[in-house]
Design a protein around this motif. Sequence first.
Motif, PDB file in Angstrom:
ATOM      1  N   ALA A 190      51.484  47.512  -7.631  1.00 16.19           N
ATOM      2  CA  ALA A 190      50.537  48.289  -6.833  1.00 16.19           C
ATOM      3  C   ALA A 190      50.255  49.642  -7.500  1.00 16.19           C
ATOM      4  CB  ALA A 190      51.079  48.498  -5.430  1.00 16.19           C
ATOM      5  N   ALA A 191      51.293  50.263  -8.042  1.00 18.26           N
ATOM      6  CA  ALA A 191      51.118  51.552  -8.712  1.00 18.26           C
ATOM      7  C   ALA A 191      50.264  51.395  -9.964  1.00 18.26           C
ATOM      8  CB  ALA A 191      52.466  52.155  -9.066  1.00 18.26           C
ATOM      9  N   LYS A 192      50.447  50.276 -10.682  1.00 17.40           N
ATOM     10  CA  LYS A 192      49.635  50.030 -11.873  1.00 17.40           C
ATOM     11  C   LYS A 192      48.173  49.868 -11.492  1.00 17.40           C
ATOM     12  CE  LYS A 192      53.186  47.847 -14.687  1.00 17.40           C
ATOM     13  NZ  LYS A 192      53.613  46.618 -15.351  1.00 17.40           N
ATOM     14  N   ALA A 193      47.897  49.162 -10.387  1.00 18.55           N
ATOM     15  CA  ALA A 193      46.521  48.974  -9.932  1.00 18.55           C
ATOM     16  C   ALA A 193      45.891  50.311  -9.557  1.00 18.55           C
ATOM     17  CB  ALA A 193      46.493  48.022  -8.752  1.00 18.55           C
ATOM     18  N   GLU A 194      46.664  51.186  -8.916  1.00 16.36           N
ATOM     19  CA  GLU A 194      46.156  52.511  -8.562  1.00 16.36           C
ATOM     20  C   GLU A 194      45.832  53.327  -9.808  1.00 16.36           C
ATOM     21  OE1 GLU A 194      48.902  54.490  -5.996  1.00 16.36           O
ATOM     22  OE2 GLU A 194      48.792  52.926  -4.456  1.00 16.36           O
ATOM     23  N   GLU A 195      46.698  53.243 -10.826  1.00 19.94           N
ATOM     24  CA  GLU A 195      46.455  53.978 -12.064  1.00 19.94           C
ATOM     25  C   GLU A 195      45.182  53.494 -12.735  1.00 19.94           C
ATOM     26  OE1 GLU A 195      49.660  54.035 -14.828  1.00 19.94           O
ATOM     27  OE2 GLU A 195      51.072  54.872 -13.386  1.00 19.94           O
ATOM     28  N   LYS A 196      44.984  52.171 -12.768  1.00 20.83           N
ATOM     29  CA  LYS A 196      43.772  51.623 -13.382  1.00 20.83           C
ATOM     30  C   LYS A 196      42.533  52.083 -12.632  1.00 20.83           C
ATOM     31  CE  LYS A 196      45.715  47.509 -15.515  1.00 20.83           C
ATOM     32  NZ  LYS A 196      45.711  46.043 -15.547  1.00 20.83           N
ATOM     33  N   ALA A 197      42.609  52.110 -11.299  1.00 23.77           N
ATOM     34  CA  ALA A 197      41.474  52.561 -10.498  1.00 23.77           C
ATOM     35  C   ALA A 197      41.176  54.027 -10.762  1.00 23.77           C
ATOM     36  CB  ALA A 197      41.752  52.325  -9.022  1.00 23.77           C
ATOM     37  N   GLU A 198      42.213  54.847 -10.875  1.00 26.45           N
ATOM     38  CA  GLU A 198      42.027  56.271 -11.145  1.00 26.45           C
ATOM     39  C   GLU A 198      41.391  56.490 -12.508  1.00 26.45           C
ATOM     40  OE1 GLU A 198      45.634  58.458 -10.708  1.00 26.45           O
ATOM     41  OE2 GLU A 198      45.898  57.865  -8.619  1.00 26.45           O
ATOM     42  N   THR A 199      41.888  55.793 -13.529  1.00 26.05           N
ATOM     43  CA  THR A 199      41.320  55.955 -14.871  1.00 26.05           C
ATOM     44  C   THR A 199      39.897  55.435 -14.926  1.00 26.05           C
ATOM     45  OG1 THR A 199      42.314  53.860 -15.567  1.00 26.05           O
ATOM     46  CG2 THR A 199      43.542  55.881 -16.051  1.00 26.05           C
ATOM     47  N   ALA A 200      39.589  54.380 -14.174  1.00 23.77           N
ATOM     48  CA  ALA A 200      38.229  53.853 -14.147  1.00 23.77           C
ATOM     49  C   ALA A 200      37.275  54.857 -13.513  1.00 23.77           C
ATOM     50  CB  ALA A 200      38.191  52.533 -13.395  1.00 23.77           C
ATOM     51  N   THR A 201      37.714  55.516 -12.445  1.00 22.59           N
ATOM     52  CA  THR A 201      36.848  56.503 -11.796  1.00 22.59           C
ATOM     53  C   THR A 201      36.688  57.738 -12.675  1.00 22.59           C
ATOM     54  OG1 THR A 201      38.731  57.409 -10.584  1.00 22.59           O
ATOM     55  CG2 THR A 201      37.374  55.766  -9.453  1.00 22.59           C
ATOM     56  N   LYS A 202      37.731  58.116 -13.390  1.00 26.19           N
ATOM     57  CA  LYS A 202      37.630  59.274 -14.283  1.00 26.19           C
ATOM     58  C   LYS A 202      36.657  58.993 -15.418  1.00 26.19           C
ATOM     59  CE  LYS A 202      42.185  61.274 -13.477  1.00 26.19           C
ATOM     60  NZ  LYS A 202      43.503  61.548 -14.070  1.00 26.19           N
ATOM     61  N   THR A 203      36.752  57.811 -16.026  1.00 27.28           N
ATOM     62  CA  THR A 203      35.859  57.488 -17.135  1.00 27.28           C
ATOM     63  C   THR A 203      34.435  57.297 -16.647  1.00 27.28           C
ATOM     64  OG1 THR A 203      36.425  55.144 -16.940  1.00 27.28           O
ATOM     65  CG2 THR A 203      37.661  56.451 -18.555  1.00 27.28           C
ATOM     66  N   ALA A 204      34.249  56.768 -15.445  1.00 29.62           N
ATOM     67  CA  ALA A 204      32.906  56.575 -14.904  1.00 29.62           C
ATOM     68  C   ALA A 204      32.249  57.919 -14.606  1.00 29.62           C
ATOM     69  CB  ALA A 204      32.959  55.730 -13.645  1.00 29.62           C
TER      70      ALA A 204
END
Length: 135
Positions: A105-119
Motif C-alpha cells: 500500500a505504501a509503494k502504491a501511495e509513493e507511485k501516485a505521489e511521484t505521478a502527480t509530481k511529474t504531471a
Amino acid sequence: MYAIIESCGRQYKVAEGDVVFFEKLEAEEGKKVTFDKVVLVSDDKKVEVGAPYVKGVKVEGKVVSHGKAKKILVYKYKAKKNYRRTQGHRQPYTKVEITNIKTAAAKAEEKAETATKTASAKPATKKATTTKKEA
C-alpha cells in the motif's frame, strides 16, 4: 507498525527506529540493507501473515556498526579422567537501525505521489495538427 522478519536463521520483531543486533552481515558501515523475508506485518488496522513470507513487503535498515559480543567461556569436563578444557568465544554481530517498513500500500501511495509530481511539473503541450489542402 511493526514486522517480524527472518534473517540469519532467526526471527526478529522490528519497528521503525529500532536498533537490532544481527549475526554478522556482509554489509559495510553506513550502507543500506533490505530484508525481504517478512513473516508478518502489523499496523493499527490489520495484520498480514505470510505463507511463508508476505509478498510486496520489505524492511529497510542502515548498518550502524560491526562488533563482537561479550566473551563467553565454554568449559569441558569429564569426571575422574583428569580432562578439563576451557575455550572462549566472542560472537560477531552487526548493529542495524531499522529505517523503514515498506508495504504494498505504501509503494502504491509513493507511485501516485511521484505521478502527480511529474504531471504537475510538465506543462501541457499542444499537438500541432496539419491539414492537407485539396487542389
